[in-house]
Design a protein around this motif. Structure first.
Motif, PDB file in Angstrom:
ATOM      1  N   ALA A  51       0.963  -1.202   0.239  1.00  0.00           N
ATOM      2  CA  ALA A  51       0.254   0.392  -0.529  1.00  0.00           C
ATOM      3  C   ALA A  51       1.089   1.396  -0.155  1.00  0.00           C
ATOM      4  O   ALA A  51       0.438   2.487  -0.674  1.00  0.00           O
ATOM      5  CB  ALA A  51      -0.765   0.090   1.259  1.00  0.00           C
ATOM      6  N   ILE A  52       1.571   1.398   0.870  1.00  0.00           N
ATOM      7  CA  ILE A  52       3.227   2.421   0.493  1.00  0.00           C
ATOM      8  C   ILE A  52       3.405   2.855  -0.919  1.00  0.00           C
ATOM      9  O   ILE A  52       3.662   3.865  -0.751  1.00  0.00           O
ATOM     10  CB  ILE A  52       4.344   1.979   1.375  1.00  0.00           C
ATOM     11  N   VAL A  53       3.884   1.650  -0.937  1.00  0.00           N
ATOM     12  CA  VAL A  53       4.155   1.963  -2.599  1.00  0.00           C
ATOM     13  C   VAL A  53       3.264   1.996  -3.676  1.00  0.00           C
ATOM     14  O   VAL A  53       3.282   2.905  -4.468  1.00  0.00           O
ATOM     15  CB  VAL A  53       5.287   0.380  -3.166  1.00  0.00           C
ATOM     16  N   ILE A  54       2.570   1.081  -3.743  1.00  0.00           N
ATOM     17  CA  ILE A  54       0.951   1.823  -4.627  1.00  0.00           C
ATOM     18  C   ILE A  54       0.928   2.997  -4.457  1.00  0.00           C
ATOM     19  O   ILE A  54       0.567   4.138  -5.318  1.00  0.00           O
ATOM     20  CB  ILE A  54       0.602   0.355  -4.617  1.00  0.00           C
ATOM     21  N   GLY A  55       0.240   3.555  -3.303  1.00  0.00           N
ATOM     22  CA  GLY A  55       0.046   4.958  -2.707  1.00  0.00           C
ATOM     23  C   GLY A  55       0.292   5.925  -3.157  1.00  0.00           C
ATOM     24  O   GLY A  55       0.664   7.035  -3.668  1.00  0.00           O
ATOM     25  N   THR A  56       1.830   5.623  -3.184  1.00  0.00           N
ATOM     26  CA  THR A  56       3.364   6.824  -3.295  1.00  0.00           C
ATOM     27  C   THR A  56       2.931   7.131  -4.584  1.00  0.00           C
ATOM     28  O   THR A  56       2.969   8.280  -5.435  1.00  0.00           O
ATOM     29  CB  THR A  56       4.362   6.236  -3.244  1.00  0.00           C
ATOM     30  N   ILE A  57       2.746   5.610  -5.146  1.00  0.00           N
ATOM     31  CA  ILE A  57       3.486   6.008  -7.328  1.00  0.00           C
ATOM     32  C   ILE A  57       1.544   6.794  -7.387  1.00  0.00           C
ATOM     33  O   ILE A  57       1.549   7.170  -7.737  1.00  0.00           O
ATOM     34  CB  ILE A  57       3.309   5.200  -7.813  1.00  0.00           C
ATOM     35  N   TYR A  58       0.499   6.003  -7.129  1.00  0.00           N
ATOM     36  CA  TYR A  58      -0.509   6.687  -7.048  1.00  0.00           C
ATOM     37  C   TYR A  58      -0.876   7.830  -7.278  1.00  0.00           C
ATOM     38  O   TYR A  58      -1.909   8.651  -8.182  1.00  0.00           O
ATOM     39  CB  TYR A  58      -1.589   6.074  -6.389  1.00  0.00           C
ATOM     40  N   LEU A  59      -0.663   8.351  -5.852  1.00  0.00           N
ATOM     41  CA  LEU A  59      -0.506  10.308  -5.652  1.00  0.00           C
ATOM     42  C   LEU A  59       0.504  10.573  -6.240  1.00  0.00           C
ATOM     43  O   LEU A  59       0.198  11.797  -6.940  1.00  0.00           O
ATOM     44  CB  LEU A  59      -0.333   9.792  -4.270  1.00  0.00           C
ATOM     45  N   ALA A  60       1.402  10.128  -7.022  1.00  0.00           N
ATOM     46  CA  ALA A  60       2.391  11.057  -7.580  1.00  0.00           C
ATOM     47  C   ALA A  60       1.509  10.965  -8.759  1.00  0.00           C
ATOM     48  O   ALA A  60       1.943  11.910  -9.641  1.00  0.00           O
ATOM     49  CB  ALA A  60       3.314  10.508  -7.810  1.00  0.00           C
ATOM     50  N   ILE A  61       1.341  10.105  -9.744  1.00  0.00           N
ATOM     51  CA  ILE A  61       0.216  10.403 -10.632  1.00  0.00           C
ATOM     52  C   ILE A  61      -1.263  11.659 -10.686  1.00  0.00           C
ATOM     53  O   ILE A  61      -1.038  12.289 -11.526  1.00  0.00           O
ATOM     54  CB  ILE A  61      -0.390   8.460 -11.187  1.00  0.00           C
ATOM     55  N   GLN A  62      -1.866  11.138  -9.231  1.00  0.00           N
ATOM     56  CA  GLN A  62      -3.126  11.966  -9.599  1.00  0.00           C
ATOM     57  C   GLN A  62      -2.097  14.072  -8.880  1.00  0.00           C
ATOM     58  O   GLN A  62      -2.702  14.715  -9.598  1.00  0.00           O
ATOM     59  CB  GLN A  62      -3.531  12.075  -8.027  1.00  0.00           C
ATOM     60  N   MET A  63      -1.174  14.077  -8.877  1.00  0.00           N
ATOM     61  CA  MET A  63      -0.434  15.089  -8.621  1.00  0.00           C
ATOM     62  C   MET A  63       0.572  15.446  -9.982  1.00  0.00           C
ATOM     63  O   MET A  63       1.267  16.272  -9.104  1.00  0.00           O
ATOM     64  CB  MET A  63       0.488  15.498  -6.817  1.00  0.00           C
ATOM     65  N   GLN A  64       0.759  15.155 -10.605  1.00  0.00           N
ATOM     66  CA  GLN A  64       1.799  15.667 -11.693  1.00  0.00           C
ATOM     67  C   GLN A  64       2.166  16.404 -11.727  1.00  0.00           C
ATOM     68  O   GLN A  64       3.370  16.949 -12.031  1.00  0.00           O
ATOM     69  CB  GLN A  64       1.617  14.778 -12.897  1.00  0.00           C
ATOM     70  N   GLU A  65       1.356  18.108 -11.722  1.00  0.00           N
ATOM     71  CA  GLU A  65       1.852  19.367 -11.557  1.00  0.00           C
ATOM     72  C   GLU A  65       2.898  19.718 -10.808  1.00  0.00           C
ATOM     73  O   GLU A  65       3.338  19.811 -11.001  1.00  0.00           O
ATOM     74  CB  GLU A  65       0.908  19.929 -12.114  1.00  0.00           C
ATOM     75  N   TRP A  66       3.048  18.729  -9.289  1.00  0.00           N
ATOM     76  CA  TRP A  66       4.058  19.258  -8.675  1.00  0.00           C
ATOM     77  C   TRP A  66       5.212  18.078  -8.308  1.00  0.00           C
ATOM     78  O   TRP A  66       5.640  17.937  -7.933  1.00  0.00           O
ATOM     79  CB  TRP A  66       3.289  18.959  -6.747  1.00  0.00           C
ATOM     80  N   ILE A  67       4.493  16.953  -8.333  1.00  0.00           N
ATOM     81  CA  ILE A  67       5.212  15.611  -7.976  1.00  0.00           C
ATOM     82  C   ILE A  67       5.606  14.715  -9.354  1.00  0.00           C
ATOM     83  O   ILE A  67       4.451  14.180  -9.854  1.00  0.00           O
ATOM     84  CB  ILE A  67       4.505  14.436  -7.154  1.00  0.00           C
ATOM     85  N   HIS A  68       6.159  14.566 -10.060  1.00  0.00           N
ATOM     86  CA  HIS A  68       6.619  14.030 -11.095  1.00  0.00           C
ATOM     87  C   HIS A  68       6.905  12.532 -11.038  1.00  0.00           C
ATOM     88  O   HIS A  68       7.938  11.856 -10.299  1.00  0.00           O
ATOM     89  CB  HIS A  68       8.325  14.499 -12.069  1.00  0.00           C
TER      90      HIS A  68
END
Length: 94
Positions: A51-68
């Motif tokens: 969940a930590i790994v998938i959540g981290t990448i999912y959140l990055a995909i959702q916030m692409q303007e700030w986190i690539h």
């Protein structure tokens, strides 16, 4: 050429790698002190780790303007490569 979102993604990825590593070491220390294996605790550890790994990448995909997301993914790949090199060097010593 480079945007600040790459750097923020890199830091974001390494931050959650640190959290996951800390969680793993605490779990391994707890398990090594116990006399019997607890399957439920192992399943909980595995689910939370994924969940930590998938959540981290999912959140990055959702916030692409700030986190690539590519920077986050590259941080995880580099961590995995370093972990494998460390494991191989320790296995040769034994």
């Amino acid at each position: 050429m480079f945007e600040w979102s790459y750097g923020l993604g890199w830091l974001y990825g390494w931050f959650f790698i640190f959290i996951r590593r800390t969680f793993m070491y605490k779990y391994l220390n707890y398990v090594s002190d116990k006399k019997s294996f607890n399957m439920g605790l192992h399943i909980l550890y595995t689910v939370l780790s994924f969940a930590i790994v998938i959540g981290t990448i999912y959140l990055a995909i959702q916030m692409q303007e700030w986190i690539h997301p590519v920077s986050v993914f590259v941080a995880y790949i580099i961590d995995y490569i370093l972990w494998m090199i460390k494991s191989m060097s320790q296995s040769k010593k034994e």
